[in-house]
Design a protein around this motif. Sequence first.
Motif, PDB file in Angstrom:
ATOM      1  N   GLY A  54      45.581  27.279  48.826  1.00 34.60           N
ATOM      2  CA  GLY A  54      46.364  27.506  47.616  1.00 34.60           C
ATOM      3  C   GLY A  54      46.784  28.952  47.490  1.00 34.60           C
ATOM      4  N   CYS A  55      46.794  29.443  46.275  1.00 39.38           N
ATOM      5  CA  CYS A  55      47.186  30.827  46.039  1.00 39.38           C
ATOM      6  C   CYS A  55      46.439  31.346  44.807  1.00 39.38           C
ATOM      7  CB  CYS A  55      48.699  30.939  45.820  1.00 39.38           C
ATOM      8  SG  CYS A  55      49.276  30.094  44.331  1.00 39.38           S
ATOM      9  N   THR A  56      46.460  32.647  44.638  1.00 36.87           N
ATOM     10  CA  THR A  56      45.827  33.263  43.472  1.00 36.87           C
ATOM     11  C   THR A  56      46.820  33.285  42.312  1.00 36.87           C
ATOM     12  OG1 THR A  56      44.455  34.667  44.887  1.00 36.87           O
ATOM     13  CG2 THR A  56      44.729  35.346  42.579  1.00 36.87           C
ATOM     14  N   ILE A  57      46.398  32.769  41.182  1.00 39.40           N
ATOM     15  CA  ILE A  57      47.246  32.792  39.989  1.00 39.40           C
ATOM     16  C   ILE A  57      46.877  34.025  39.165  1.00 39.40           C
ATOM     17  CG2 ILE A  57      47.944  31.554  37.900  1.00 39.40           C
ATOM     18  CD1 ILE A  57      47.199  28.961  39.275  1.00 39.40           C
ATOM     19  N   ASP A  58      47.858  34.855  38.891  1.00 38.94           N
ATOM     20  CA  ASP A  58      47.622  36.086  38.123  1.00 38.94           C
ATOM     21  C   ASP A  58      47.760  35.774  36.632  1.00 38.94           C
ATOM     22  OD1 ASP A  58      47.359  37.579  40.510  1.00 38.94           O
ATOM     23  OD2 ASP A  58      49.543  37.710  40.685  1.00 38.94           O
ATOM     24  N   TRP A  59      46.658  35.305  36.066  1.00 38.63           N
ATOM     25  CA  TRP A  59      46.669  34.871  34.672  1.00 38.63           C
ATOM     26  C   TRP A  59      46.769  36.055  33.710  1.00 38.63           C
ATOM     27  CZ3 TRP A  59      47.197  29.840  33.611  1.00 38.63           C
ATOM     28  CH2 TRP A  59      46.795  28.904  34.562  1.00 38.63           C
ATOM     29  N   THR A  60      47.499  35.837  32.649  1.00 36.87           N
ATOM     30  CA  THR A  60      47.496  36.804  31.548  1.00 36.87           C
ATOM     31  C   THR A  60      46.141  36.721  30.850  1.00 36.87           C
ATOM     32  OG1 THR A  60      49.863  36.433  31.258  1.00 36.87           O
ATOM     33  CG2 THR A  60      48.692  37.519  29.441  1.00 36.87           C
ATOM     34  N   PRO A 118      52.026  23.012  27.890  1.00 39.28           N
ATOM     35  CA  PRO A 118      52.900  24.141  27.537  1.00 39.28           C
ATOM     36  C   PRO A 118      53.289  24.999  28.734  1.00 39.28           C
ATOM     37  CG  PRO A 118      51.068  23.966  25.987  1.00 39.28           C
ATOM     38  CD  PRO A 118      50.765  23.037  27.114  1.00 39.28           C
ATOM     39  N   ILE A 119      52.401  25.070  29.737  1.00 37.79           N
ATOM     40  CA  ILE A 119      52.701  25.874  30.927  1.00 37.79           C
ATOM     41  C   ILE A 119      53.742  25.170  31.792  1.00 37.79           C
ATOM     42  CG2 ILE A 119      51.698  27.083  32.919  1.00 37.79           C
ATOM     43  CD1 ILE A 119      48.985  26.884  31.557  1.00 37.79           C
ATOM     44  N   LEU A 120      53.594  23.859  31.938  1.00 38.45           N
ATOM     45  CA  LEU A 120      54.502  23.113  32.816  1.00 38.45           C
ATOM     46  C   LEU A 120      55.899  22.953  32.226  1.00 38.45           C
ATOM     47  CD1 LEU A 120      52.038  20.417  34.199  1.00 38.45           C
ATOM     48  CD2 LEU A 120      53.114  22.277  35.478  1.00 38.45           C
ATOM     49  N   ASN A 134      56.898  33.550  31.815  1.00 38.38           N
ATOM     50  CA  ASN A 134      56.159  32.901  30.734  1.00 38.38           C
ATOM     51  C   ASN A 134      54.973  33.763  30.318  1.00 38.38           C
ATOM     52  OD1 ASN A 134      53.591  31.829  32.266  1.00 38.38           O
ATOM     53  ND2 ASN A 134      55.346  31.296  33.570  1.00 38.38           N
ATOM     54  N   GLU A 135      54.306  33.348  29.265  1.00 38.43           N
ATOM     55  CA  GLU A 135      53.204  34.124  28.696  1.00 38.43           C
ATOM     56  C   GLU A 135      51.873  33.853  29.378  1.00 38.43           C
ATOM     57  OE1 GLU A 135      51.752  32.599  24.834  1.00 38.43           O
ATOM     58  OE2 GLU A 135      53.402  31.143  24.980  1.00 38.43           O
ATOM     59  N   PHE A 136      51.835  32.908  30.332  1.00 38.10           N
ATOM     60  CA  PHE A 136      50.564  32.456  30.874  1.00 38.10           C
ATOM     61  C   PHE A 136      50.157  33.186  32.154  1.00 38.10           C
ATOM     62  CE2 PHE A 136      52.386  29.017  28.387  1.00 38.10           C
ATOM     63  CZ  PHE A 136      51.336  28.725  27.519  1.00 38.10           C
ATOM     64  N   PHE A 137      51.098  33.428  33.059  1.00 39.05           N
ATOM     65  CA  PHE A 137      50.795  34.175  34.280  1.00 39.05           C
ATOM     66  C   PHE A 137      52.058  34.901  34.738  1.00 39.05           C
ATOM     67  CE2 PHE A 137      51.101  29.583  35.465  1.00 39.05           C
ATOM     68  CZ  PHE A 137      52.354  29.587  36.046  1.00 39.05           C
ATOM     69  N   THR A 138      51.849  35.844  35.641  1.00 40.15           N
ATOM     70  CA  THR A 138      52.970  36.690  36.086  1.00 40.15           C
ATOM     71  C   THR A 138      53.638  36.159  37.356  1.00 40.15           C
ATOM     72  OG1 THR A 138      51.443  38.107  37.323  1.00 40.15           O
ATOM     73  CG2 THR A 138      51.952  38.744  35.046  1.00 40.15           C
ATOM     74  N   ASN A 139      53.014  35.196  38.031  1.00 42.42           N
ATOM     75  CA  ASN A 139      53.617  34.626  39.246  1.00 42.42           C
ATOM     76  C   ASN A 139      54.938  33.936  38.915  1.00 42.42           C
ATOM     77  OD1 ASN A 139      50.572  34.336  39.120  1.00 42.42           O
ATOM     78  ND2 ASN A 139      50.858  34.227  41.335  1.00 42.42           N
ATOM     79  N   THR A 140      55.901  34.069  39.800  1.00 42.22           N
ATOM     80  CA  THR A 140      57.131  33.289  39.666  1.00 42.22           C
ATOM     81  C   THR A 140      57.100  32.061  40.573  1.00 42.22           C
ATOM     82  OG1 THR A 140      58.199  34.667  41.353  1.00 42.22           O
ATOM     83  CG2 THR A 140      58.535  35.282  39.032  1.00 42.22           C
ATOM     84  N   VAL A 141      56.246  32.103  41.620  1.00 43.74           N
ATOM     85  CA  VAL A 141      56.093  30.972  42.538  1.00 43.74           C
ATOM     86  C   VAL A 141      54.610  30.757  42.824  1.00 43.74           C
ATOM     87  CG1 VAL A 141      56.737  29.969  44.758  1.00 43.74           C
ATOM     88  CG2 VAL A 141      58.276  31.589  43.652  1.00 43.74           C
ATOM     89  N   LEU A 142      54.166  29.511  42.714  1.00 44.41           N
ATOM     90  CA  LEU A 142      52.824  29.126  43.130  1.00 44.41           C
ATOM     91  C   LEU A 142      52.968  28.238  44.363  1.00 44.41           C
ATOM     92  CD1 LEU A 142      51.176  28.191  39.690  1.00 44.41           C
ATOM     93  CD2 LEU A 142      51.185  30.410  40.858  1.00 44.41           C
TER      94      LEU A 142
END
Length: 394
Positions: free
Chosen positions: A258-264, A192-194, A222-230
């Motif tokens: 990598g990077c930090t994913i800002d999860w909801t 669902p995220i992809l 999207n509802e999963f995280f606030t990042n627009t780019v990973l």
Amino acid sequence: MSDIDNKDQTEMDPADMEDVEEVEEEETGENENSKARQLTVQMMQNPQILAALQERLDGLNGSPSGYMESLPKVVKRRVNALKNLQVKCAHIEAKFYEEVHELERKYAALYQPLFDKRSDIVRAAYEPTDEECEWKADEEEELTEEMKEKAKLEEEKKDEEKEDPKGIPEFWLTVFKNVDLLSDMLQEHDEPILTHLQDIKVKFSDPGQPMSFTLEFYFEPNEFFTNTVLIKTYKMRSEPDESDPFSFDGPEIMSCTGCTIDWTKGKNVTLKTIKKKQKHKGRGTVRTVTKTVPNDSFFNFFSPPEVPENGELDEDSEAILAADFEIGHFIRERIVPRAILYFTGEAIEDDDDEYDEEGEEADDEEGEEEADEENDPDYDPKKDAAPPAECKQQ
């Protein structure tokens, strides 16, 4: 009757007698060869002889011939001079790969407008013209005009029944699911995220900077995280190792970040909550403890193991990084440049064809070996039917 036989022998041409002698010698040679083969077969069936032979062969594998040690000192000096030349060749090769990297960066800028347009079509920011959409597939070449018209009407009818989709839905998710290397990373909760993944870009390091490349994954809100780019960056090295210059074989990936994913809250698929029951030793009471533990997910790709300064890693981390480097390189070299062909499956068919050709060659070799065995007069099929030796894990 015996007189006639004697007469035939006495009247036989001397040349014929020579032929007889030659035939007898050939038959004798064949008998000797047959005996030799039988003796070889018997020896090869003796476990002690086989063990001794294997030990001898193991000692030969990878061992120098001793020729170098036997060379005069003056020749060894010249050999050292050649090795120094080889080191210089390795440094020139490193410069070659640096220029290749610069060429990649140059042509990446030429490709990018095409990739940007691809992204616009996928995410419905641009609707291609009729001319841009014309494509004559191989199957359509054999269709009559009547069949084409009928197929067109059926497609239009289906389109009317469905809602008008925007762009190309689930484009990148389909690409990932079509490629074994990537689909193995996907979990059901990743999909669902992809569906919100809109584009993947490759960025090369600037001129004069250490060699590296970055993968950028662009997501719609999207509802999963606030990042627009990973992002995922791979640092490379294109220079011979001073301690082992002859091992240089082109650029190698040294590390990745990598990077930090800002999860909801509550949407982090890289973690899962488990409950465990614990029993008190003294009172015997039972309590339930909640723990958060790592969870399998594609998005662990953005949290690779860190490489310490000394470069030493445990076996698990080494295995993870080796797979990570392979995936990053594959996305850069194959997925991003040829995404549409992996979406349709055409690139996968090409890859399968390559493997099939290799497989056919292997099958041919096996067939030749089987034929040789069948033609061997000393070949005994019953011996092949014997139970195999016990396999031991190395």
